[in-house]
Design an enzyme around this catalytic site. Sequence first.
Site, PDB file in Angstrom:
ATOM      1  N   ASP A  60     -10.243   9.113  11.334  1.00 18.75           N
ATOM      2  CA  ASP A  60     -11.148   8.557  10.332  1.00 18.75           C
ATOM      3  C   ASP A  60     -12.593   9.009  10.549  1.00 18.75           C
ATOM      4  O   ASP A  60     -13.230   9.569   9.652  1.00 18.75           O
ATOM      5  CB  ASP A  60     -11.081   7.022  10.341  1.00 18.75           C
ATOM      6  CG  ASP A  60      -9.666   6.507  10.177  1.00 18.75           C
ATOM      7  OD1 ASP A  60      -8.826   7.272   9.676  1.00 18.75           O
ATOM      8  OD2 ASP A  60      -9.408   5.353  10.554  1.00 18.75           O
ATOM      9  N   SER A  61     -13.126   8.733  11.755  1.00 18.34           N
ATOM     10  CA  SER A  61     -14.513   9.119  12.021  1.00 18.34           C
ATOM     11  C   SER A  61     -14.669  10.635  12.070  1.00 18.34           C
ATOM     12  O   SER A  61     -15.714  11.169  11.711  1.00 18.34           O
ATOM     13  CB  SER A  61     -15.005   8.495  13.328  1.00 18.34           C
ATOM     14  OG  SER A  61     -14.279   8.977  14.438  1.00 18.34           O
TER      15      SER A  61
ATOM     16  N   GLU B  39       6.190  -1.234  -8.543  1.00 15.95           N
ATOM     17  CA  GLU B  39       5.466  -0.547  -7.471  1.00 15.95           C
ATOM     18  C   GLU B  39       6.250  -0.458  -6.170  1.00 15.95           C
ATOM     19  O   GLU B  39       5.910   0.363  -5.311  1.00 15.95           O
ATOM     20  CB  GLU B  39       4.113  -1.236  -7.213  1.00 15.95           C
ATOM     21  CG  GLU B  39       4.184  -2.614  -6.579  1.00 15.95           C
ATOM     22  CD  GLU B  39       4.337  -3.743  -7.582  1.00 15.95           C
ATOM     23  OE1 GLU B  39       4.002  -4.893  -7.245  1.00 15.95           O
ATOM     24  OE2 GLU B  39       4.805  -3.481  -8.709  1.00 15.95           O
TER      25      GLU B  39
ATOM     26  N   HIS C 146       8.753  -5.850 -10.165  1.00 14.77           N
ATOM     27  CA  HIS C 146       7.724  -5.072  -9.468  1.00 14.77           C
ATOM     28  C   HIS C 146       8.074  -3.580  -9.469  1.00 14.77           C
ATOM     29  O   HIS C 146       8.825  -3.111  -8.609  1.00 14.77           O
ATOM     30  CB  HIS C 146       7.578  -5.559  -8.021  1.00 14.77           C
ATOM     31  CG  HIS C 146       6.952  -6.910  -7.910  1.00 14.77           C
ATOM     32  ND1 HIS C 146       5.587  -7.101  -7.864  1.00 14.77           N
ATOM     33  CD2 HIS C 146       7.505  -8.150  -7.863  1.00 14.77           C
ATOM     34  CE1 HIS C 146       5.323  -8.392  -7.782  1.00 14.77           C
ATOM     35  NE2 HIS C 146       6.471  -9.052  -7.781  1.00 14.77           N
TER      36      HIS C 146
ATOM     37  N   CYS D 113       4.585  -9.131 -12.991  1.00 12.62           N
ATOM     38  CA  CYS D 113       4.996 -10.427 -12.453  1.00 12.62           C
ATOM     39  C   CYS D 113       3.999 -11.513 -12.876  1.00 12.62           C
ATOM     40  O   CYS D 113       3.958 -11.884 -14.045  1.00 12.62           O
ATOM     41  CB  CYS D 113       5.162 -10.344 -10.941  1.00 12.62           C
ATOM     42  SG  CYS D 113       6.137 -11.707 -10.257  1.00 12.62           S
ATOM     43  N   TYR D 114       3.179 -12.037 -11.960  1.00 13.86           N
ATOM     44  CA  TYR D 114       2.187 -13.034 -12.357  1.00 13.86           C
ATOM     45  C   TYR D 114       1.287 -12.473 -13.455  1.00 13.86           C
ATOM     46  O   TYR D 114       0.870 -13.206 -14.366  1.00 13.86           O
ATOM     47  CB  TYR D 114       1.343 -13.453 -11.154  1.00 13.86           C
ATOM     48  CG  TYR D 114       0.294 -14.500 -11.487  1.00 13.86           C
ATOM     49  CD1 TYR D 114       0.604 -15.849 -11.427  1.00 13.86           C
ATOM     50  CD2 TYR D 114      -0.990 -14.128 -11.870  1.00 13.86           C
ATOM     51  CE1 TYR D 114      -0.353 -16.817 -11.746  1.00 13.86           C
ATOM     52  CE2 TYR D 114      -1.947 -15.074 -12.189  1.00 13.86           C
ATOM     53  CZ  TYR D 114      -1.627 -16.420 -12.130  1.00 13.86           C
ATOM     54  OH  TYR D 114      -2.571 -17.368 -12.461  1.00 13.86           O
TER      55      TYR D 114
ATOM     56  N   LYS E 119      -4.991   6.119   4.732  1.00 11.11           N
ATOM     57  CA  LYS E 119      -4.918   6.995   5.904  1.00 11.11           C
ATOM     58  C   LYS E 119      -4.311   8.364   5.589  1.00 11.11           C
ATOM     59  O   LYS E 119      -4.826   9.402   6.027  1.00 11.11           O
ATOM     60  CB  LYS E 119      -4.107   6.317   7.008  1.00 11.11           C
ATOM     61  CG  LYS E 119      -3.896   7.162   8.261  1.00 11.11           C
ATOM     62  CD  LYS E 119      -5.165   7.283   9.110  1.00 11.11           C
ATOM     63  CE  LYS E 119      -5.434   6.007   9.850  1.00 11.11           C
ATOM     64  NZ  LYS E 119      -6.542   6.157  10.836  1.00 11.11           N
TER      65      LYS E 119
ATOM     66  N   GLY F  33       1.018 -12.306  -7.998  1.00 13.85           N
ATOM     67  CA  GLY F  33       0.247 -13.256  -7.208  1.00 13.85           C
ATOM     68  C   GLY F  33       1.090 -14.456  -6.832  1.00 13.85           C
ATOM     69  O   GLY F  33       2.143 -14.696  -7.431  1.00 13.85           O
TER      70      GLY F  33
ATOM     71  N   GLY G 223     -13.436   9.976  17.816  1.00 13.79           N
ATOM     72  CA  GLY G 223     -12.407  10.958  18.123  1.00 13.79           C
ATOM     73  C   GLY G 223     -11.142  10.736  17.326  1.00 13.79           C
ATOM     74  O   GLY G 223     -10.226  11.561  17.351  1.00 13.79           O
TER      75      GLY G 223
END
Length: 513
Positions: free
Chosen positions: A227-228, A171, A169, A82-83, A369, A55, A224
């Site tokens: 996602d939808s 990640e 970090h 970290c934080y 996604k 953070g 279209g």
Amino acid sequence: MTKHTILILDFGSQYTQLIARRVRENRVFSRIVPYNISAKEIAFLAPKGLILSGGPESVTQKKAPRPDKMIFKLGIPVLGICYGMQVIAEMLGGRVKHTKEREYGKTELFIDDNRHLFNHLPGNFTCWASHGDYLTKPPAGFTVSAHTLNSPIAAIANPKRKIFAVQFHPEVTHTEKGNQILGNFIFKACGCLGRWTMESFIKEAIENIKKTVGRNKVVLGLSGGVDSSVAALLIHKAIGRNSRCIFIDNGLLRRDEPQQVKRIFRDILHLNLGYVDRSKKFLAALKGITDPEEKRKIIGKEFVSVFEEQSKKLKGVKFLAQGTLYPDVIESMSPAGAPSKRIKTHHNVGGLPEQMKLKLIEPLRELFKDEVRKIGRQLGLPDNIINRQPFPGPGLAIRIIGEVTPQRLEILREVDRRVIEEIRSANLYEQLWQSFAILLPVKSVGIMGDERTYENVAALRCVNSFDGMTADWVKLPYEVLERISNRIINEVKGVNRVVYDISSKPPATIEWE
């Protein structure tokens, strides 16, 4: 909630979403929650482990964000990053010192204890640091696990209490062995089994949809996009014909898009699809509006209005479904109240009216996604839909900077069509995350024959990304840029200048508004 879950307490780090992704890459479900979530609520959720993110704040400040101190008495394994490390140390009796000299970027990490987090890892490797506070004394019961040349205490561990922390970090990709470090925490400390897959998600999602919806009906806005489309197929698989898809032509779509959507989803995939043209209504509502947040909210309100209008024609419709993804949620609001700054409002998250009569159902809300694309393949969605580049819910309205008018929409459609044609011609479309044009609110001087003209400026934006949370601008070949620019200027009336956006996310966003 999935039985084997890691909760990530968000203290506002730009890397919080990466932590969530890395955990999921280990086939363990992760969820981001606010840093101040109560220990009682955590106990109710019963996660297998907690990760405290980094953070921007300093624990040396009086009002620095701190978690519920009772989380350390739950017996749930904890990893601070970290934080997160600094707040663990400070709350449990260690000492943290602030310094003006930051340790930032790649640095060499030296392992002092190769058990626990560093099990089966080499004695030293490169890690990525980003901090201005240093731990000078670990809390009682903690041992030092690693150090760097600038930080004598770069990792600490209390195996008895199952609390671990690192100053760097793990990640980010810049940290070597970062995934193994997280894996050691996830599997060895937390005892997760790594069984979360897209197949298991589909099964669980279908069961949840059936339980939530019952015998009622669902109306879904189909754009279209992937996602939808995935949301539509998933809901159809759960409740069949009780799902009604509505494609709304809001007048903000690209060239020939309405015809393409109807052909694919009604004629090929045979979904229960209705088509509604409300372009005049949307454009009227947007008249004179230039503020991007107001645009999004107006479009969201109009969408809901149309859905409610259509749902009245159908008996038993109680739910409005949307293809909202996790990045939409994260960018529209800080994750469940954490201190991260809101980037923008998405019409399918923050732009819905408070008095919406339909209940909202978002089966993809906690997915990224790439995970949604995997589900689409599992459900049999065609590749040309799965590989389609993301297109914003508010459409071209947020790619026209300033007021949206029919004339400006027509110009942008012509510009955008040429951008996509040339990107496809260069075999780059599926290699890029997004490639599109923006119409700017400025006029540029040009020369037409012997006369000066003042016409529109178009910006070209091409980026690569893994999940939309971060993105880098693409170094397009000069010949591709040249063809795009020449075609736009020579073929699109009203544009005499093309510029290329070479900013990355962060600090810029992918879309301009």
